[in-house]
Design a protein around this motif. Structure first.
Motif, short mmCIF file in Angstrom:
data_model
loop_
_atom_site.label_atom_id
_atom_site.label_comp_id
_atom_site.label_asym_id
_atom_site.label_seq_id
_atom_site.Cartn_x
_atom_site.Cartn_y
_atom_site.Cartn_z
N ALA A 157 9.00 107.85 -37.30
CA ALA A 157 8.64 106.60 -36.66
C ALA A 157 7.72 105.80 -37.59
O ALA A 157 6.86 106.37 -38.28
CB ALA A 157 7.93 106.88 -35.33
N ALA B 214 7.57 99.13 -32.18
CA ALA B 214 7.95 100.38 -32.86
C ALA B 214 8.58 100.06 -34.20
O ALA B 214 8.86 98.90 -34.52
CB ALA B 214 8.92 101.19 -31.99
N VAL C 18 15.18 109.75 -34.10
CA VAL C 18 13.78 109.38 -34.26
C VAL C 18 13.19 108.81 -32.97
O VAL C 18 12.09 109.17 -32.56
CB VAL C 18 13.62 108.34 -35.39
CG1 VAL C 18 12.17 107.85 -35.47
CG2 VAL C 18 14.02 108.96 -36.73
N LEU C 19 13.93 107.91 -32.32
CA LEU C 19 13.38 107.15 -31.20
C LEU C 19 13.66 107.76 -29.84
O LEU C 19 13.10 107.32 -28.83
CB LEU C 19 13.91 105.72 -31.23
CG LEU C 19 13.53 104.94 -32.50
CD1 LEU C 19 14.22 103.58 -32.51
CD2 LEU C 19 12.02 104.76 -32.60
N ARG D 18 9.98 111.93 -30.22
CA ARG D 18 11.15 112.19 -31.05
C ARG D 18 12.32 112.72 -30.22
O ARG D 18 12.16 113.60 -29.37
CB ARG D 18 10.80 113.19 -32.15
CG ARG D 18 11.97 113.51 -33.08
CD ARG D 18 11.56 114.49 -34.17
NE ARG D 18 11.09 115.77 -33.64
CZ ARG D 18 10.79 116.83 -34.39
NH1 ARG D 18 10.92 116.75 -35.70
NH2 ARG D 18 10.35 117.94 -33.84
N HIS E 281 13.67 106.08 -26.13
CA HIS E 281 13.21 104.70 -26.23
C HIS E 281 14.43 103.77 -26.29
O HIS E 281 15.43 104.09 -26.95
CB HIS E 281 12.36 104.52 -27.49
CG HIS E 281 11.57 103.25 -27.51
ND1 HIS E 281 12.14 102.01 -27.69
CD2 HIS E 281 10.23 103.02 -27.37
CE1 HIS E 281 11.21 101.08 -27.67
NE2 HIS E 281 10.04 101.67 -27.48
N ILE F 177 10.61 102.22 -37.92
CA ILE F 177 11.17 103.43 -38.52
C ILE F 177 10.94 103.38 -40.03
O ILE F 177 10.99 102.31 -40.63
CB ILE F 177 12.68 103.56 -38.22
CG1 ILE F 177 12.90 104.14 -36.82
CG2 ILE F 177 13.40 104.42 -39.24
CD1 ILE F 177 14.35 104.29 -36.43
N ILE G 57 6.17 107.15 -29.57
CA ILE G 57 7.55 107.57 -29.63
C ILE G 57 7.66 109.08 -29.47
O ILE G 57 7.01 109.84 -30.19
CB ILE G 57 8.19 107.14 -30.97
CG1 ILE G 57 8.07 105.64 -31.16
CG2 ILE G 57 9.63 107.60 -31.05
CD1 ILE G 57 8.78 104.82 -30.14
N ARG H 257 3.92 112.43 -39.12
CA ARG H 257 4.71 112.24 -37.91
C ARG H 257 5.95 113.13 -37.94
O ARG H 257 6.44 113.50 -39.01
CB ARG H 257 5.12 110.76 -37.77
CG ARG H 257 3.90 109.85 -37.58
CD ARG H 257 4.28 108.39 -37.52
NE ARG H 257 3.07 107.56 -37.39
CZ ARG H 257 3.07 106.23 -37.36
NH1 ARG H 257 4.21 105.56 -37.45
NH2 ARG H 257 1.93 105.58 -37.23
#
Length: 452
Positions: free
Chosen positions: A274, A325, A168-169, A253, A172, A327, A251, A426
């Motif tokens: 996210a 951020a 997902v991140l 992906r 980051h 999730i 973010i 998203r």
């Protein structure tokens, strides 16, 4: 107390009464040390935490895993106490002591009877300020941490979680594993960890929080004395370190699908997108959304996947949040041959929530669940101590139970659906551990979002 109470870094003293007639006080010393307490009427125990706003996201490439490594090392002895001395201090009074490394902070904490609080402050202050990080102990603990990582790697749900965050991140810093990897732990040097310690464990970084049976003035006096005895110069003026930027980060992906093939009896699936930062004004709406989606036995995921179809024993949703951020994820453990079906059902349930909204009955039930859970959690001084720490380090405001309940009551059916629609648009990521049908999961992950 009406509304949230702001916690300005430049305000030296602050005092207010929170729900339940609990007195909350905060002192910022000239050196930048912040001390917060919540005195709970009738309490006979206290939980104390020494916090620093440094977590795994703050590490340099050459020091990945050093924050967690350092957490271990602070229990291994100081100039005046051995590792055994530290352990005996708490065992001798029936106390509990431990630490936690997170993505944005590290906390060393203890829970003791009220009469033993001065001892807990002294020992934690000594650990925090005066760890010797002995070279032999460093190498011994390197082995311990490698065993800890190996244990986590044997747990497929842990593996799925780590891969999901990465998916997902992406690049980051929040997407990195908190404990590092065997490779980074093998490679990190003592000098790098000592440098990390000296750079981030300073007066202006320290936040001390105590909840339960506590007198604030006595707490400030004892903490100050303990830090001075440890050799800190508290006469030098310093401003507390600034809080992180709360602006939501964009973010990118990392991956639509990550599969870790393993010959397991169950497949571990996590799907999601996210989410929202910790201070987002819609966090109460997100809490309600999560409760309806997969927050309990009456939730949609539990009812659809487990109760109606018997496809999983464990199925739920979760919404971790950080300064910039967050999730939104859905987890299920199921038979490998059913993994694609379960994944499709989870996506369908989120899509149904986003497209069809929720009922007033679901909203009422979710608010009731969250209200009750919040009240019950605050029966524990650990929870109150942690709330103080997160309020100071991340939110910059203190929200008591009454205000939390008020915010929950303001959540609307339309607000939940609007947020669900936003999240559903998203990019979707899936992480799976086990013998799964990878092409089917890849096809599902290729969809534009959860509402597709």
């Amino acid at each position: 107390m009406n509304g949230a109470v702001a916690l300005p870094l430049e305000q030296a003293e602050l005092s207010f009464t929170a729900s339940g007639e609990c007195l909350v006080r905060r002192t910022v010393l000239p050196s930048g040390v912040r001390i917060l307490s919540e005195s709970v009427p009738g309490a006979r125990s206290s939980t104390v935490g020494f916090w620093v706003a440094v977590g795994s996201r703050d590490e340099l490439p050459e020091t990945y895993g050093s924050t967690h490594f350092l957490e271990h090392l602070l229990f291994k002895g100081t100039r005046s106490r051995s590792a055994l001395d530290i352990a005996v201090s708490f065992d001798a009074v029936g106390g509990e002591h431990n630490a936690m490394t997170a993505k944005e902070y590290t906390c060393y904490y203890a829970k003791v009877q009220d009469r033993d609080l001065p001892m807990a402050i002294d020992v934690l202050a000594d650990m925090f300020t005066s760890s010797v990080i002995d070279p032999e102990e460093f190498e011994t603990e390197r082995g311990v941490i490698l065993e800890e990582l190996a244990m986590a790697d044997d747990d497929p749900s842990d593996v799925a979680s780590e891969r999901f965050f990465e998916a997902v991140l992406g690049e980051h810093p929040l997407g990195r594993p908190i404990g590092g990897s065997p490779q980074t732990i093998e490679a990190v040097s003592r000098d790098a960890v000592v440098g990390h310690y000296r750079a981030n464990y300073r007066p202006q970084d320290l936040v001390i929080t105590v909840a339960g049976a506590v007198d604030h003035d006595a707490l400030v006096a004892r903490a100050t004395a303990a830090l001075l005895e440890a050799g800190w110069d508290l006469s030098a003026s310093a401003v507390p370190v600034s809080r992180r930027d709360a602006t939501r980060d964009l973010i990118d992906r990392g991956s639509p699908l990550v599969v870790v093939p393993r010959p397991l009896e169950q497949a571990n699936l996590i799907l999601g997108v996210a989410g929202l930062p910790a201070a987002d004004e819609r966090r109460s709406t997100l809490a309600v959304l999560n409760s309806i989606l997969g927050g309990g036995m009456s939730s949609r995921l539990f009812q659809e996947v487990r109760e109606k179809r018997g496809l999983a024993y464990s199925v739920y949703s979760f919404t971790p949040s950080y300064s910039d951020a967050g999730i939104v994820g859905m987890y299920a453990g199921c038979s490998p041959v059913k993994s694609s079906q379960v994944a499709e059902l989870m996506v369908q349930e989120f899509a149904r929530l986003a497209q069809g909204g929720v009922s007033e009955e679901e909203l009422r039930r979710a608010v009731g669940q969250l209200s009750g859970a919040s009240a019950l959690a605050l029966e524990d001084s650990d929870t109150r101590m942690s709330r103080l720490g997160r309020s100071e380090l991340t939110l910059g405001e203190f929200v008591d139970l009454d205000e939390s309940l008020r915010r929950l009551e303001l959540v609307t059916v339309s607000g939940v659906q609007e947020l669900a629609l936003e999240l559903a648009g998203r990019p979707l990521s899936i992480a799976a551990v086990g013998s799964v049908d990878e092409p089917s999961l890849a096809s599902l992950a290729a969809s534009p979002g959860l509402a597709a």
